[in-house]
Design a protein around this motif. Structure first.
Motif, mmCIF file in Angstrom:
data_model
loop_
_atom_site.group_PDB
_atom_site.id
_atom_site.type_symbol
_atom_site.label_atom_id
_atom_site.label_comp_id
_atom_site.label_asym_id
_atom_site.label_seq_id
_atom_site.Cartn_x
_atom_site.Cartn_y
_atom_site.Cartn_z
ATOM 1 N N ALA A 130 0.835 -1.202 0.000
ATOM 2 C CA ALA A 130 0.000 0.000 0.000
ATOM 3 C C ALA A 130 0.872 1.256 0.000
ATOM 4 O O ALA A 130 0.585 2.221 -0.724
ATOM 5 C CB ALA A 130 -0.932 -0.003 1.206
ATOM 6 N N HIS A 131 1.934 1.240 0.792
ATOM 7 C CA HIS A 131 2.828 2.389 0.841
ATOM 8 C C HIS A 131 3.499 2.613 -0.518
ATOM 9 O O HIS A 131 3.554 3.748 -1.013
ATOM 10 C CB HIS A 131 3.890 2.197 1.922
ATOM 11 C CG HIS A 131 4.939 3.253 1.920
ATOM 12 N ND1 HIS A 131 4.698 4.543 2.314
ATOM 13 C CD2 HIS A 131 6.238 3.218 1.531
ATOM 14 C CE1 HIS A 131 5.800 5.256 2.185
ATOM 15 N NE2 HIS A 131 6.743 4.476 1.703
ATOM 16 N N LEU A 132 4.010 1.555 -1.115
ATOM 17 C CA LEU A 132 4.675 1.691 -2.412
ATOM 18 C C LEU A 132 3.690 2.162 -3.483
ATOM 19 O O LEU A 132 4.034 2.979 -4.337
ATOM 20 C CB LEU A 132 5.322 0.368 -2.823
ATOM 21 C CG LEU A 132 6.516 -0.061 -1.974
ATOM 22 C CD1 LEU A 132 6.988 -1.443 -2.379
ATOM 23 C CD2 LEU A 132 7.648 0.944 -2.072
ATOM 24 N N ASP A 133 2.443 1.673 -3.418
ATOM 25 C CA ASP A 133 1.418 2.134 -4.358
ATOM 26 C C ASP A 133 1.134 3.615 -4.176
ATOM 27 O O ASP A 133 0.992 4.360 -5.155
ATOM 28 C CB ASP A 133 0.128 1.335 -4.196
ATOM 29 C CG ASP A 133 0.237 -0.074 -4.770
ATOM 30 O OD1 ASP A 133 1.155 -0.318 -5.580
ATOM 31 O OD2 ASP A 133 -0.611 -0.915 -4.402
ATOM 32 N N SER A 134 1.048 4.064 -2.920
ATOM 33 C CA SER A 134 0.769 5.484 -2.681
ATOM 34 C C SER A 134 1.936 6.352 -3.149
ATOM 35 O O SER A 134 1.726 7.422 -3.719
ATOM 36 C CB SER A 134 0.471 5.740 -1.202
ATOM 37 O OG SER A 134 1.634 5.577 -0.422
ATOM 38 N N VAL A 135 3.155 5.896 -2.951
ATOM 39 C CA VAL A 135 4.326 6.635 -3.416
ATOM 40 C C VAL A 135 4.292 6.730 -4.941
ATOM 41 O O VAL A 135 4.525 7.797 -5.519
ATOM 42 C CB VAL A 135 5.636 5.969 -2.939
ATOM 43 C CG1 VAL A 135 6.846 6.533 -3.659
ATOM 44 C CG2 VAL A 135 5.796 6.124 -1.443
ATOM 45 N N GLN A 136 3.940 5.630 -5.583
ATOM 46 C CA GLN A 136 3.865 5.627 -7.038
ATOM 47 C C GLN A 136 2.751 6.557 -7.529
ATOM 48 O O GLN A 136 2.934 7.286 -8.508
ATOM 49 C CB GLN A 136 3.641 4.209 -7.548
ATOM 50 C CG GLN A 136 3.747 4.076 -9.045
ATOM 51 C CD GLN A 136 3.608 2.635 -9.492
ATOM 52 O OE1 GLN A 136 3.174 1.774 -8.744
ATOM 53 N NE2 GLN A 136 3.978 2.376 -10.731
ATOM 54 N N ARG A 137 1.614 6.566 -6.856
ATOM 55 C CA ARG A 137 0.513 7.459 -7.232
ATOM 56 C C ARG A 137 0.914 8.919 -7.087
ATOM 57 O O ARG A 137 0.622 9.752 -7.955
ATOM 58 C CB ARG A 137 -0.722 7.180 -6.375
ATOM 59 C CG ARG A 137 -1.623 6.105 -6.926
ATOM 60 C CD ARG A 137 -2.974 6.098 -6.216
ATOM 61 N NE ARG A 137 -2.882 6.052 -4.762
ATOM 62 C CZ ARG A 137 -2.802 4.941 -4.037
ATOM 63 N NH1 ARG A 137 -2.785 3.762 -4.630
ATOM 64 N NH2 ARG A 137 -2.722 4.999 -2.728
ATOM 65 N N GLN B 161 3.941 10.162 -7.239
ATOM 66 C CA GLN B 161 4.884 10.483 -8.309
ATOM 67 C C GLN B 161 4.144 10.684 -9.633
ATOM 68 O O GLN B 161 4.443 11.618 -10.386
ATOM 69 C CB GLN B 161 5.926 9.376 -8.470
ATOM 70 C CG GLN B 161 6.954 9.345 -7.369
ATOM 71 C CD GLN B 161 7.920 8.189 -7.505
ATOM 72 O OE1 GLN B 161 7.650 7.214 -8.202
ATOM 73 N NE2 GLN B 161 9.049 8.281 -6.810
ATOM 74 N N GLN B 162 3.176 9.818 -9.918
ATOM 75 C CA GLN B 162 2.414 9.929 -11.156
ATOM 76 C C GLN B 162 1.604 11.222 -11.178
ATOM 77 O O GLN B 162 1.555 11.909 -12.196
ATOM 78 C CB GLN B 162 1.483 8.714 -11.321
ATOM 79 C CG GLN B 162 0.807 8.651 -12.664
ATOM 80 C CD GLN B 162 1.782 8.423 -13.795
ATOM 81 O OE1 GLN B 162 2.730 7.664 -13.671
ATOM 82 N NE2 GLN B 162 1.567 9.093 -14.900
ATOM 83 N N PHE C 216 0.784 16.693 -13.163
ATOM 84 C CA PHE C 216 0.643 18.116 -12.872
ATOM 85 C C PHE C 216 1.653 18.932 -13.680
ATOM 86 O O PHE C 216 1.308 19.943 -14.290
ATOM 87 C CB PHE C 216 0.822 18.354 -11.364
ATOM 88 C CG PHE C 216 0.759 19.799 -10.964
ATOM 89 C CD1 PHE C 216 -0.459 20.461 -10.915
ATOM 90 C CD2 PHE C 216 1.921 20.497 -10.651
ATOM 91 C CE1 PHE C 216 -0.520 21.797 -10.549
ATOM 92 C CE2 PHE C 216 1.867 21.827 -10.290
ATOM 93 C CZ PHE C 216 0.638 22.484 -10.241
ATOM 94 N N VAL C 217 2.887 18.476 -13.678
ATOM 95 C CA VAL C 217 3.935 19.174 -14.421
ATOM 96 C C VAL C 217 3.625 19.144 -15.913
ATOM 97 O O VAL C 217 3.753 20.154 -16.618
ATOM 98 C CB VAL C 217 5.326 18.555 -14.129
ATOM 99 C CG1 VAL C 217 6.381 19.075 -15.069
ATOM 100 C CG2 VAL C 217 5.727 18.815 -12.683
ATOM 101 N N LYS C 218 3.179 17.991 -16.396
ATOM 102 C CA LYS C 218 2.857 17.851 -17.812
ATOM 103 C C LYS C 218 1.714 18.783 -18.216
ATOM 104 O O LYS C 218 1.775 19.444 -19.254
ATOM 105 C CB LYS C 218 2.475 16.394 -18.098
ATOM 106 C CG LYS C 218 2.448 16.025 -19.541
ATOM 107 C CD LYS C 218 2.184 14.533 -19.675
ATOM 108 C CE LYS C 218 2.341 14.058 -21.082
ATOM 109 N NZ LYS C 218 2.115 12.629 -21.207
#
Length: 130
Positions: free
Chosen positions: A73-80, A82-83, A88-90
């Motif tokens: 769950a933590h790794l998924d949230s970190v990935q979300r 980042q995405q 946002f930048v894009k």
């Protein structure tokens, strides 16, 4: 064959002790213990032993715990996160490009309008003053 001079009293080195080189002793040990195996099998056994030693060392460095639900769950949230940040930048870049293009088109329209106005003004002036 090699020899080492040794001393019992610390002053005179008059005793010579023969020593066998490590490579020579290893060769005799290897040839006597593995002489019945083909070279390919001996090399494979050596490679397997080296791989086992490497696996042992790397296993202790990596640890052998698997990911639990909290970790996933933590790794998924970190990935979300980042995405989302990348999106946002894009979007910001795309908006800035659109604004740039709109300003550029507006400037071109203004320049074109000024040129047409100048032509019309010069045409009117030419027709009034022949």
């Amino acid at each position: 064959s090699s020899a080492v001079l040794s001393s019992t009293d610390g002053v005179s080195h008059n005793e010579e002790t023969p020593i066998e080189s490590t490579t020579k002793s290893m060769l005799t040990r290897t040839s006597s213990s593995a002489s019945h195996k083909p070279l390919f099998e001996q090399l494979r056994n050596n490679a397997d032993a080296a791989q086992e030693a490497y696996d042992e060392v790397t296993k202790s460095m990596r640890g052998c715990r698997t990911l639990d639900e909290d970790d996933v769950a933590h790794l998924d949230s970190v990935q979300r996160v980042q995405q989302d940040r990348e999106n946002f930048v894009k979007r910001g870049i795309e908006e800035e490009v659109e604004l740039f293009r709109a300003k550029k088109a507006e400037r071109n329209m203004t320049t074109t309008t000024e040129i047409v106005s100048a032509r019309d003004t010069s045409a009117v002036t030419d027709s009034v003053n022949p």
